[in-house]
Design a protein around this motif. Structure first.
Motif, short mmCIF file in Angstrom:
data_model
loop_
_atom_site.label_atom_id
_atom_site.label_comp_id
_atom_site.label_asym_id
_atom_site.label_seq_id
_atom_site.Cartn_x
_atom_site.Cartn_y
_atom_site.Cartn_z
N HIS A 28 4.40 16.29 -34.78
CA HIS A 28 3.73 16.70 -33.55
C HIS A 28 4.26 18.04 -33.05
O HIS A 28 3.67 19.08 -33.34
CB HIS A 28 3.90 15.63 -32.47
N ASP A 127 -1.05 14.15 -34.46
CA ASP A 127 -1.38 14.07 -35.89
C ASP A 127 -2.61 13.21 -36.15
O ASP A 127 -3.13 13.19 -37.25
CB ASP A 127 -0.19 13.57 -36.70
N THR A 128 -3.11 12.52 -35.11
CA THR A 128 -4.30 11.67 -35.28
C THR A 128 -5.51 12.17 -34.50
O THR A 128 -6.53 11.51 -34.44
CB THR A 128 -4.00 10.22 -34.82
N THR A 131 -5.01 18.28 -34.78
CA THR A 131 -3.73 18.43 -35.47
C THR A 131 -2.96 19.65 -34.96
O THR A 131 -3.56 20.65 -34.54
CB THR A 131 -3.92 18.55 -37.00
#
Length: 150
Positions: A28, A127-128, A131
């Motif tokens: 992150h 990250d989901t 990005t």
């Protein structure tokens, strides 16, 4: 912070805000900062080598930092902050946002003048979701526009 007369164009501020996990999760914060700082430096911006970290900080804490850091000079030279804040707990994404604010030092000098009305935000970074590397590119594009408009 001791810059002497080498005041950077951009200062990074990191606040855990409402969601510290958004900043602590692997993939992150570090990829975002590393990518953005590298891109900014390669484009000719000077970036502070030290980040400011604020526990439980919210958006206006970044504005106060900008006033302290940049408000000592009364010029038309623009300076900016990238304030990264952990946000939106409970979404499952552990998102953070980057609040971008640029202003002439003469504006940073006037306490309370810098506010939401001159800031932009890149939100939903994780990250989901958006990005960190893509968010860094978007942040750089927005900062370019903000520094050009002033």
């Amino acid at each position: 912070m001791s810059w002497a007369e080498q005041i950077p164009d951009i200062q990074f501020i990191i606040s855990d805000g409402l969601n510290p996990r958004a900043l602590m999760d692997d993939g992150h914060l570090i990829p975002y900062i590393d990518s953005l700082k590298s891109t900014l430096k390669n484009s000719g911006y000077s970036v502070s080598s030290k980040n400011i970290v604020i526990k439980h900080g919210r958006v206006r804490a970044g504005y106060a930092c900008g006033e302290i850091l940049f408000g000592k000079r009364n010029t038309s030279e623009s300076k900016g902050i990238v304030h990264i804040i952990g946000e939106r707990p409970g979404s499952g994404h552990h998102n953070f946002s980057a609040y971008l604010t640029t202003a002439p030092t003469s504006t940073w000098t006037n306490s309370g003048t810098v506010d939401h009305n001159i800031s932009k935000v890149v939100s939903g970074i994780s990250d989901t979701s958006l990005t960190p590397k893509i968010a860094a590119k978007q942040t750089k594009t927005i900062l370019d526009r903000m520094f050009t408009v002033i």
